[in-house]
Write an enzyme that holds these catalytic residues in place. Sequence first.
Site, PDB file in Angstrom:
ATOM      1  N   HIS A  33      -4.829  -2.670  -5.690  1.00  0.00           N
ATOM      2  CA  HIS A  33      -4.202  -1.456  -6.198  1.00  0.00           C
ATOM      3  C   HIS A  33      -5.289  -0.508  -6.664  1.00  0.00           C
ATOM      4  O   HIS A  33      -6.241  -0.927  -7.302  1.00  0.00           O
ATOM      5  CB  HIS A  33      -3.274  -1.778  -7.368  1.00  0.00           C
ATOM      6  CG  HIS A  33      -2.074  -2.575  -6.961  1.00  0.00           C
ATOM      7  ND1 HIS A  33      -1.307  -3.267  -7.839  1.00  0.00           N
ATOM      8  CD2 HIS A  33      -1.520  -2.777  -5.749  1.00  0.00           C
ATOM      9  CE1 HIS A  33      -0.320  -3.870  -7.183  1.00  0.00           C
ATOM     10  NE2 HIS A  33      -0.438  -3.589  -5.917  1.00  0.00           N
ATOM     11  N   ASP A  85       0.812  -1.218   0.000  1.00  0.00           N
ATOM     12  CA  ASP A  85       0.000   0.000   0.000  1.00  0.00           C
ATOM     13  C   ASP A  85       0.845   1.267   0.000  1.00  0.00           C
ATOM     14  O   ASP A  85       0.450   2.287   0.576  1.00  0.00           O
ATOM     15  CB  ASP A  85      -0.990   0.002   1.182  1.00  0.00           C
ATOM     16  CG  ASP A  85      -1.812  -1.271   1.209  1.00  0.00           C
ATOM     17  OD1 ASP A  85      -2.353  -1.619   0.148  1.00  0.00           O
ATOM     18  OD2 ASP A  85      -1.877  -1.921   2.256  1.00  0.00           O
ATOM     19  N   THR A 113      -7.945  -1.648   0.658  1.00  0.00           N
ATOM     20  CA  THR A 113      -8.753  -1.756  -0.575  1.00  0.00           C
ATOM     21  C   THR A 113      -9.461  -3.104  -0.657  1.00  0.00           C
ATOM     22  O   THR A 113     -10.587  -3.189  -1.131  1.00  0.00           O
ATOM     23  CB  THR A 113      -7.865  -1.675  -1.860  1.00  0.00           C
ATOM     24  OG1 THR A 113      -6.584  -1.198  -1.519  1.00  0.00           O
ATOM     25  CG2 THR A 113      -8.480  -0.801  -2.890  1.00  0.00           C
ATOM     26  N   VAL A 114      -8.775  -4.176  -0.239  1.00  0.00           N
ATOM     27  CA  VAL A 114      -9.350  -5.511  -0.361  1.00  0.00           C
ATOM     28  C   VAL A 114     -10.217  -5.841   0.846  1.00  0.00           C
ATOM     29  O   VAL A 114     -11.315  -6.348   0.720  1.00  0.00           O
ATOM     30  CB  VAL A 114      -8.229  -6.576  -0.526  1.00  0.00           C
ATOM     31  CG1 VAL A 114      -8.805  -7.988  -0.539  1.00  0.00           C
ATOM     32  CG2 VAL A 114      -7.457  -6.325  -1.805  1.00  0.00           C
ATOM     33  N   THR A 115      -9.722  -5.521   2.036  1.00  0.00           N
ATOM     34  CA  THR A 115     -10.372  -5.985   3.261  1.00  0.00           C
ATOM     35  C   THR A 115     -11.214  -4.909   3.957  1.00  0.00           C
ATOM     36  O   THR A 115     -12.036  -5.238   4.804  1.00  0.00           O
ATOM     37  CB  THR A 115      -9.307  -6.454   4.260  1.00  0.00           C
ATOM     38  OG1 THR A 115      -8.403  -5.371   4.501  1.00  0.00           O
ATOM     39  CG2 THR A 115      -8.539  -7.651   3.729  1.00  0.00           C
TER      40      THR A 115
HETATM   41  P1  IMP Z   1      -1.972 -12.890   3.241  1.00  0.00           P
HETATM   42  O1  IMP Z   1      -1.014 -12.454   2.173  1.00  0.00           O
HETATM   43  O2  IMP Z   1      -3.413 -12.706   2.868  1.00  0.00           O
HETATM   44  O3  IMP Z   1      -1.664 -14.302   3.722  1.00  0.00           O
HETATM   45  O4  IMP Z   1      -1.741 -11.945   4.517  1.00  0.00           O
HETATM   46  C1  IMP Z   1      -0.541 -11.985   5.253  1.00  0.00           C
HETATM   47  C2  IMP Z   1      -0.162 -10.571   5.708  1.00  0.00           C
HETATM   48  O5  IMP Z   1       0.198  -9.782   4.565  1.00  0.00           O
HETATM   49  C3  IMP Z   1      -1.277  -9.791   6.416  1.00  0.00           C
HETATM   50  O6  IMP Z   1      -0.696  -8.967   7.395  1.00  0.00           O
HETATM   51  C4  IMP Z   1      -1.863  -8.941   5.301  1.00  0.00           C
HETATM   52  O7  IMP Z   1      -2.499  -7.795   5.785  1.00  0.00           O
HETATM   53  C5  IMP Z   1      -0.615  -8.598   4.517  1.00  0.00           C
HETATM   54  N1  IMP Z   1      -0.859  -8.295   3.095  1.00  0.00           N
HETATM   55  C6  IMP Z   1      -1.010  -9.177   2.084  1.00  0.00           C
HETATM   56  N2  IMP Z   1      -1.177  -8.515   0.911  1.00  0.00           N
HETATM   57  C7  IMP Z   1      -1.120  -7.207   1.188  1.00  0.00           C
HETATM   58  C8  IMP Z   1      -1.193  -6.022   0.375  1.00  0.00           C
HETATM   59  O8  IMP Z   1      -1.331  -6.040  -0.840  1.00  0.00           O
HETATM   60  N3  IMP Z   1      -1.089  -4.827   1.046  1.00  0.00           N
HETATM   61  C9  IMP Z   1      -0.895  -4.777   2.375  1.00  0.00           C
HETATM   62  N4  IMP Z   1      -0.817  -5.833   3.163  1.00  0.00           N
HETATM   63  C10 IMP Z   1      -0.920  -7.051   2.581  1.00  0.00           C
HETATM   64 MG    MG Z   2      -2.909  -2.296  -1.590  1.00  0.00          MG
END
Ligand code: IMP
Ligand code: MG
Length: 336
Positions: free
Chosen positions: A42, A12, A248-250
Amino acid sequence: MVTILVGGQWGDEGKGKMVSYLCKNDRPDIIAKAGVGPNAGHTVIYQGKRYPLRLTPSGFLLEKARLLIGAGVLVNPDVLLEEIKNLGIQKRIGVDMRCGIIEKEHIERDKKSDHLAGKIGSTGTGCGPANIDRANRSLKQAQDIEALKPYLTDVPHEINDAIKRGKDVFIECSQGFGLSLFYGTYPFVTSKDTNAGMACVDVGIGPKKIKDVIVVFKSFPSRVGAGPFPTMISEKEAKRLGIQEFGTVTGRPRRAGTFDFEMARYSTMINSASQIAVTCVDYFDKESRGVKEYERLSSKVRAFIDEVEKKVEVPVTLISTGPDLEDTIDLRKEKL
Ligand code: IMP
Ligand code: MG
Protein backbone atom coordinates in the site's frame (compact mmCIF):
# COMPACT_ATOMS: atom_id res chain seq x y z
CA MET A 1 -19.02 2.02 15.03
CA VAL A 2 -17.15 -0.32 12.70
CA THR A 3 -16.26 0.42 9.08
CA ILE A 4 -14.62 -2.03 6.69
CA LEU A 5 -12.82 -0.90 3.56
CA VAL A 6 -12.33 -3.56 0.91
CA GLY A 7 -10.95 -3.79 -2.65
CA GLY A 8 -13.51 -4.54 -5.35
CA GLN A 9 -11.21 -5.55 -8.21
CA TRP A 10 -7.78 -7.24 -8.33
CA GLY A 11 -6.03 -5.21 -5.64
CA ASP A 12 -4.17 -1.94 -6.09
CA GLU A 13 -7.44 -0.02 -6.27
CA GLY A 14 -5.93 2.75 -4.17
CA LYS A 15 -7.07 1.39 -0.81
CA GLY A 16 -3.98 2.71 1.01
CA LYS A 17 -4.71 6.24 -0.06
CA MET A 18 -8.43 5.96 0.73
CA VAL A 19 -7.76 4.48 4.19
CA SER A 20 -5.25 7.17 5.06
CA TYR A 21 -7.70 9.89 4.00
CA LEU A 22 -10.59 8.35 5.95
CA CYS A 23 -8.52 7.79 9.09
CA LYS A 24 -7.05 11.29 9.09
CA ASN A 25 -10.53 12.69 8.59
CA ASP A 26 -12.75 10.42 10.74
CA ARG A 27 -10.22 9.74 13.50
CA PRO A 28 -11.09 6.16 14.49
CA ASP A 29 -9.73 4.89 17.80
CA ILE A 30 -8.52 1.61 16.33
CA ILE A 31 -7.26 0.83 12.83
CA ALA A 32 -7.03 -2.89 12.22
CA LYS A 33 -5.51 -4.74 9.34
CA ALA A 34 -7.19 -7.71 7.68
CA GLY A 35 -6.15 -9.53 4.48
CA VAL A 36 -3.56 -12.03 3.38
CA GLY A 37 -0.17 -10.63 4.43
CA PRO A 38 2.94 -8.95 3.03
CA ASN A 39 2.03 -9.83 -0.56
CA ALA A 40 0.13 -6.54 -0.45
CA GLY A 41 1.78 -3.19 -0.96
CA HIS A 42 0.00 0.00 0.00
CA THR A 43 1.31 3.42 -0.85
CA VAL A 44 0.40 6.37 1.30
CA ILE A 45 1.47 9.81 0.10
CA TYR A 46 1.05 12.73 2.47
CA GLN A 47 2.38 16.22 1.97
CA GLY A 48 4.76 15.00 -0.67
CA LYS A 49 6.23 12.17 1.42
CA ARG A 50 5.81 8.57 0.27
CA TYR A 51 5.22 5.71 2.69
CA PRO A 52 5.27 2.26 1.07
CA LEU A 53 3.66 -0.19 3.50
CA ARG A 54 3.18 -3.95 3.53
CA LEU A 55 1.99 -4.88 7.01
CA THR A 56 1.38 -1.63 8.86
CA PRO A 57 -2.22 -0.37 8.66
CA SER A 58 -2.40 2.46 6.10
CA GLY A 59 -4.12 4.66 8.66
CA PHE A 60 -0.91 4.97 10.73
CA LEU A 61 -0.69 8.71 9.99
CA LEU A 62 -3.43 9.23 12.54
CA GLU A 63 -1.04 9.48 15.48
CA LYS A 64 -3.38 8.65 18.31
CA ALA A 65 -4.86 5.50 16.81
CA ARG A 66 -4.11 2.03 18.09
CA LEU A 67 -2.85 -0.08 15.16
CA LEU A 68 -3.70 -3.78 15.11
CA ILE A 69 -2.90 -6.75 12.90
CA GLY A 70 -5.58 -9.45 12.98
CA ALA A 71 -4.90 -13.15 13.49
CA GLY A 72 -5.86 -13.95 9.90
CA VAL A 73 -3.00 -11.85 8.51
CA LEU A 74 0.34 -13.53 7.80
CA VAL A 75 3.30 -11.74 9.31
CA ASN A 76 6.85 -11.74 8.03
CA PRO A 77 8.68 -10.57 11.19
CA ASP A 78 11.55 -9.01 9.19
CA VAL A 79 9.16 -6.89 7.13
CA LEU A 80 7.03 -5.85 10.11
CA LEU A 81 9.91 -5.04 12.47
CA GLU A 82 11.55 -2.89 9.79
CA GLU A 83 8.30 -0.96 9.26
CA ILE A 84 7.76 -0.51 13.00
CA LYS A 85 11.27 0.93 13.32
CA ASN A 86 11.02 3.19 10.26
CA LEU A 87 7.62 4.58 11.20
CA GLY A 88 8.30 4.83 14.95
CA ILE A 89 5.06 3.07 15.88
CA GLN A 90 6.53 0.83 18.64
CA LYS A 91 4.14 2.13 21.29
CA ARG A 92 0.89 1.72 19.42
CA ILE A 93 1.06 -1.36 17.23
CA GLY A 94 -0.35 -4.70 18.35
CA VAL A 95 0.00 -8.06 16.63
CA ASP A 96 -2.47 -10.83 17.41
CA MET A 97 -0.60 -13.67 19.10
CA ARG A 98 -2.14 -16.09 16.59
CA CYS A 99 -0.93 -14.42 13.37
CA GLY A 100 0.73 -16.98 11.08
CA ILE A 101 4.46 -16.50 10.51
CA ILE A 102 6.22 -16.41 7.15
CA GLU A 103 9.75 -17.81 7.28
CA LYS A 104 12.53 -17.77 4.68
CA GLU A 105 11.62 -21.29 3.67
CA HIS A 106 8.12 -20.15 2.63
CA ILE A 107 9.55 -17.44 0.41
CA GLU A 108 11.91 -19.95 -1.23
CA ARG A 109 9.09 -22.41 -1.80
CA ASP A 110 6.93 -19.67 -3.33
CA LYS A 111 9.67 -18.40 -5.66
CA LYS A 112 10.81 -21.86 -6.73
CA SER A 113 7.33 -23.21 -7.39
CA ASP A 114 6.50 -23.60 -11.08
CA HIS A 115 2.86 -23.59 -10.09
CA LEU A 116 2.80 -20.54 -7.76
CA ALA A 117 5.50 -18.27 -9.16
CA GLY A 118 5.23 -19.67 -12.70
CA LYS A 119 1.61 -20.35 -13.55
CA ILE A 120 -0.24 -18.17 -11.03
CA GLY A 121 2.30 -15.36 -10.97
CA SER A 122 2.45 -15.08 -7.18
CA THR A 123 4.24 -12.19 -5.53
CA GLY A 124 6.95 -14.54 -4.21
CA THR A 125 6.45 -13.28 -0.66
CA GLY A 126 5.80 -16.72 0.86
CA CYS A 127 2.11 -16.16 1.59
CA GLY A 128 0.82 -19.15 -0.42
CA PRO A 129 3.18 -21.72 1.16
CA ALA A 130 2.58 -20.23 4.63
CA ASN A 131 -1.18 -20.61 4.24
CA ILE A 132 -0.60 -24.18 3.00
CA ASP A 133 1.31 -24.87 6.23
CA ARG A 134 -1.37 -23.18 8.25
CA ALA A 135 -4.02 -25.47 6.76
CA ASN A 136 -1.63 -28.32 7.57
CA ARG A 137 -1.42 -26.98 11.15
CA SER A 138 2.35 -26.81 11.10
CA LEU A 139 2.83 -23.03 10.70
CA LYS A 140 4.40 -21.02 13.53
CA GLN A 141 2.37 -18.31 15.20
CA ALA A 142 3.41 -14.83 16.33
CA GLN A 143 3.55 -16.04 19.97
CA ASP A 144 6.38 -18.41 18.97
CA ILE A 145 8.62 -15.54 17.82
CA GLU A 146 10.79 -13.85 20.46
CA ALA A 147 11.21 -10.56 18.56
CA LEU A 148 7.43 -10.07 18.33
CA LYS A 149 6.83 -10.52 22.09
CA PRO A 150 6.61 -6.76 22.88
CA TYR A 151 3.75 -6.35 20.40
CA LEU A 152 1.60 -9.40 21.06
CA THR A 153 -2.04 -8.86 21.93
CA ASP A 154 -5.52 -10.35 21.67
CA VAL A 155 -6.96 -8.35 18.77
CA PRO A 156 -10.59 -9.61 19.10
CA HIS A 157 -10.61 -8.60 22.78
CA GLU A 158 -9.27 -5.13 22.04
CA ILE A 159 -11.70 -4.51 19.20
CA ASN A 160 -14.80 -5.92 20.86
CA ASP A 161 -14.04 -3.98 24.07
CA ALA A 162 -13.64 -0.79 22.05
CA ILE A 163 -16.97 -1.40 20.28
CA LYS A 164 -18.67 -1.92 23.62
CA ARG A 165 -17.33 1.41 24.83
CA GLY A 166 -18.73 3.19 21.75
CA LYS A 167 -15.37 3.74 20.05
CA ASP A 168 -14.78 3.79 16.30
CA VAL A 169 -12.96 0.95 14.59
CA PHE A 170 -11.70 0.97 11.03
CA ILE A 171 -10.80 -2.31 9.33
CA GLU A 172 -8.70 -2.23 6.19
CA CYS A 173 -8.52 -5.21 3.87
CA SER A 174 -5.86 -5.99 1.30
CA GLN A 175 -5.96 -7.42 -2.23
CA GLY A 176 -9.45 -7.40 -3.75
CA PHE A 177 -12.57 -9.34 -4.63
CA GLY A 178 -11.13 -10.75 -7.90
CA LEU A 179 -8.24 -12.34 -5.99
CA SER A 180 -10.48 -14.18 -3.51
CA LEU A 181 -9.63 -17.85 -3.20
CA PHE A 182 -13.37 -18.60 -3.19
CA TYR A 183 -14.98 -16.00 -5.47
CA GLY A 184 -12.15 -14.67 -7.63
CA THR A 185 -10.82 -15.90 -10.94
CA TYR A 186 -9.69 -19.29 -9.59
CA PRO A 187 -6.99 -20.62 -9.84
CA PHE A 188 -5.49 -17.20 -10.58
CA VAL A 189 -6.14 -15.89 -7.08
CA THR A 190 -4.40 -15.46 -3.75
CA SER A 191 -4.31 -18.02 -0.93
CA LYS A 192 -7.34 -16.78 1.04
CA ASP A 193 -10.69 -15.09 0.67
CA THR A 194 -10.33 -11.31 0.42
CA ASN A 195 -13.85 -10.00 1.09
CA ALA A 196 -15.50 -8.13 3.97
CA GLY A 197 -16.80 -11.33 5.59
CA MET A 198 -13.26 -12.67 5.77
CA ALA A 199 -12.08 -9.37 7.24
CA CYS A 200 -14.46 -9.92 10.20
CA VAL A 201 -12.90 -13.34 10.75
CA ASP A 202 -9.36 -11.95 10.33
CA VAL A 203 -9.75 -9.51 13.20
CA GLY A 204 -12.17 -11.54 15.31
CA ILE A 205 -15.49 -9.71 15.22
CA GLY A 206 -18.94 -10.96 14.24
CA PRO A 207 -20.84 -9.74 11.15
CA LYS A 208 -23.52 -8.03 13.29
CA LYS A 209 -20.96 -5.48 14.45
CA ILE A 210 -20.40 -3.85 11.06
CA LYS A 211 -21.98 -0.49 10.27
CA ASP A 212 -20.47 0.32 6.88
CA VAL A 213 -18.61 -1.48 4.12
CA ILE A 214 -16.83 0.75 1.63
CA VAL A 215 -15.78 -0.99 -1.57
CA VAL A 216 -13.00 0.66 -3.57
CA PHE A 217 -13.03 0.65 -7.36
CA LYS A 218 -10.37 2.05 -9.61
CA SER A 219 -11.69 3.86 -12.72
CA PHE A 220 -9.30 1.82 -14.85
CA PRO A 221 -8.73 -1.45 -12.96
CA SER A 222 -5.36 -3.16 -13.02
CA ARG A 223 -4.09 -6.66 -12.50
CA VAL A 224 -0.63 -8.05 -11.70
CA GLY A 225 0.18 -11.71 -12.19
CA ALA A 226 -1.63 -14.14 -14.47
CA GLY A 227 -5.36 -14.68 -14.93
CA PRO A 228 -8.39 -13.51 -16.87
CA PHE A 229 -9.07 -9.81 -17.32
CA PRO A 230 -12.14 -9.41 -19.56
CA THR A 231 -11.85 -5.62 -20.01
CA MET A 232 -8.06 -5.50 -20.44
CA ILE A 233 -6.54 -2.98 -22.82
CA SER A 234 -3.17 -3.34 -24.55
CA GLU A 235 0.06 -2.10 -22.98
CA LYS A 236 0.35 0.33 -25.87
CA GLU A 237 -3.12 1.74 -25.16
CA ALA A 238 -2.35 2.00 -21.43
CA LYS A 239 0.82 3.93 -22.25
CA ARG A 240 -1.08 6.16 -24.65
CA LEU A 241 -3.61 6.96 -21.90
CA GLY A 242 -0.70 7.57 -19.50
CA ILE A 243 -2.06 5.07 -16.97
CA GLN A 244 0.63 2.40 -16.91
CA GLU A 245 1.60 1.25 -13.40
CA PHE A 246 4.15 -1.00 -11.69
CA GLY A 247 3.65 -3.17 -8.59
CA THR A 248 4.73 -1.74 -5.20
CA VAL A 249 5.99 -5.09 -3.91
CA THR A 250 7.21 -6.79 -7.07
CA GLY A 251 7.93 -3.92 -9.49
CA ARG A 252 6.13 -5.90 -12.18
CA PRO A 253 4.12 -3.95 -14.77
CA ARG A 254 0.39 -4.06 -14.04
CA ARG A 255 -2.04 -4.85 -16.82
CA ALA A 256 -4.70 -2.17 -17.18
CA GLY A 257 -8.30 -2.25 -18.36
CA THR A 258 -11.55 -0.37 -18.60
CA PHE A 259 -14.18 -0.45 -15.84
CA ASP A 260 -16.08 -3.73 -15.56
CA PHE A 261 -19.60 -2.88 -14.33
CA GLU A 262 -20.67 -6.49 -14.04
CA MET A 263 -17.72 -7.33 -11.79
CA ALA A 264 -18.41 -4.20 -9.74
CA ARG A 265 -22.02 -5.28 -9.14
CA TYR A 266 -20.98 -8.76 -8.14
CA SER A 267 -18.25 -7.70 -5.73
CA THR A 268 -20.52 -5.04 -4.21
CA MET A 269 -23.08 -7.78 -3.57
CA ILE A 270 -20.62 -10.23 -2.02
CA ASN A 271 -19.18 -7.51 0.22
CA SER A 272 -22.62 -6.07 1.12
CA ALA A 273 -21.05 -2.70 0.37
CA SER A 274 -22.99 0.34 1.57
CA GLN A 275 -20.72 2.88 -0.12
CA ILE A 276 -18.42 3.04 -3.12
CA ALA A 277 -15.10 4.87 -3.33
CA VAL A 278 -13.92 5.50 -6.89
CA THR A 279 -10.20 6.14 -7.34
CA CYS A 280 -7.93 7.40 -10.10
CA VAL A 281 -10.58 9.50 -11.89
CA ASP A 282 -7.65 11.65 -13.04
CA TYR A 283 -6.89 8.77 -15.44
CA PHE A 284 -9.81 10.03 -17.56
CA ASP A 285 -8.37 13.50 -18.06
CA LYS A 286 -5.68 15.70 -16.55
CA GLU A 287 -8.14 18.49 -15.73
CA SER A 288 -9.70 16.35 -12.98
CA ARG A 289 -6.38 15.80 -11.22
CA GLY A 290 -6.23 17.10 -7.67
CA VAL A 291 -9.79 18.51 -7.89
CA LYS A 292 -11.44 18.82 -4.48
CA GLU A 293 -15.03 19.75 -5.42
CA TYR A 294 -17.44 17.53 -7.30
CA GLU A 295 -18.70 20.38 -9.51
CA ARG A 296 -15.18 20.98 -10.78
CA LEU A 297 -14.76 17.47 -12.15
CA SER A 298 -14.97 17.15 -15.93
CA SER A 299 -18.33 16.15 -17.39
CA LYS A 300 -16.74 12.90 -18.55
CA VAL A 301 -15.82 11.96 -14.98
CA ARG A 302 -19.20 13.00 -13.61
CA ALA A 303 -20.96 10.91 -16.27
CA PHE A 304 -18.82 7.94 -15.25
CA ILE A 305 -19.69 8.37 -11.56
CA ASP A 306 -23.40 8.54 -12.48
CA GLU A 307 -23.08 5.37 -14.53
CA VAL A 308 -21.39 3.52 -11.63
CA GLU A 309 -24.20 4.53 -9.26
CA LYS A 310 -26.90 3.61 -11.74
CA LYS A 311 -25.49 0.23 -12.66
CA VAL A 312 -24.19 -0.86 -9.26
CA GLU A 313 -27.04 0.71 -7.27
CA VAL A 314 -24.90 1.89 -4.35
CA PRO A 315 -23.88 5.54 -3.77
CA VAL A 316 -20.43 6.75 -4.74
CA THR A 317 -19.51 8.69 -1.62
CA LEU A 318 -15.78 9.17 -2.12
CA ILE A 319 -13.80 10.13 -5.21
CA SER A 320 -10.03 10.14 -5.42
CA THR A 321 -8.53 12.60 -7.88
CA GLY A 322 -4.82 12.05 -7.21
CA PRO A 323 -2.33 10.12 -5.11
CA ASP A 324 -2.05 12.53 -2.17
CA LEU A 325 -4.58 11.85 0.55
CA GLU A 326 -5.80 15.43 0.26
CA ASP A 327 -6.81 14.81 -3.39
CA THR A 328 -10.21 13.54 -2.30
CA ILE A 329 -13.84 14.52 -2.81
CA ASP A 330 -15.92 13.43 0.17
CA LEU A 331 -19.66 13.33 -0.59
CA ARG A 332 -20.75 11.39 2.49
CA LYS A 333 -22.57 14.34 4.08
CA GLU A 334 -24.65 14.93 0.96
CA LYS A 335 -25.33 11.34 -0.03
CA LEU A 336 -25.89 9.39 3.17
P1 IMP B 1 0.17 -14.47 -3.93
O1 IMP B 1 -0.88 -13.82 -3.09
O2 IMP B 1 1.54 -13.90 -3.72
O3 IMP B 1 0.14 -15.98 -3.79
O4 IMP B 1 -0.18 -14.18 -5.47
C1 IMP B 1 -1.32 -14.72 -6.08
C2 IMP B 1 -1.93 -13.70 -7.05
O5 IMP B 1 -2.47 -12.60 -6.31
C3 IMP B 1 -0.95 -13.09 -8.05
O6 IMP B 1 -1.63 -12.85 -9.26
C4 IMP B 1 -0.56 -11.78 -7.40
O7 IMP B 1 -0.12 -10.83 -8.33
C5 IMP B 1 -1.88 -11.37 -6.77
N1 IMP B 1 -1.74 -10.48 -5.60
C6 IMP B 1 -1.47 -10.84 -4.33
N2 IMP B 1 -1.47 -9.74 -3.53
C7 IMP B 1 -1.75 -8.69 -4.31
C8 IMP B 1 -1.92 -7.28 -4.05
O8 IMP B 1 -1.82 -6.79 -2.93
N3 IMP B 1 -2.21 -6.50 -5.14
C9 IMP B 1 -2.36 -7.03 -6.36
N4 IMP B 1 -2.22 -8.31 -6.66
C10 IMP B 1 -1.92 -9.15 -5.64
MG1 MG C 1 -0.96 -2.84 -3.82
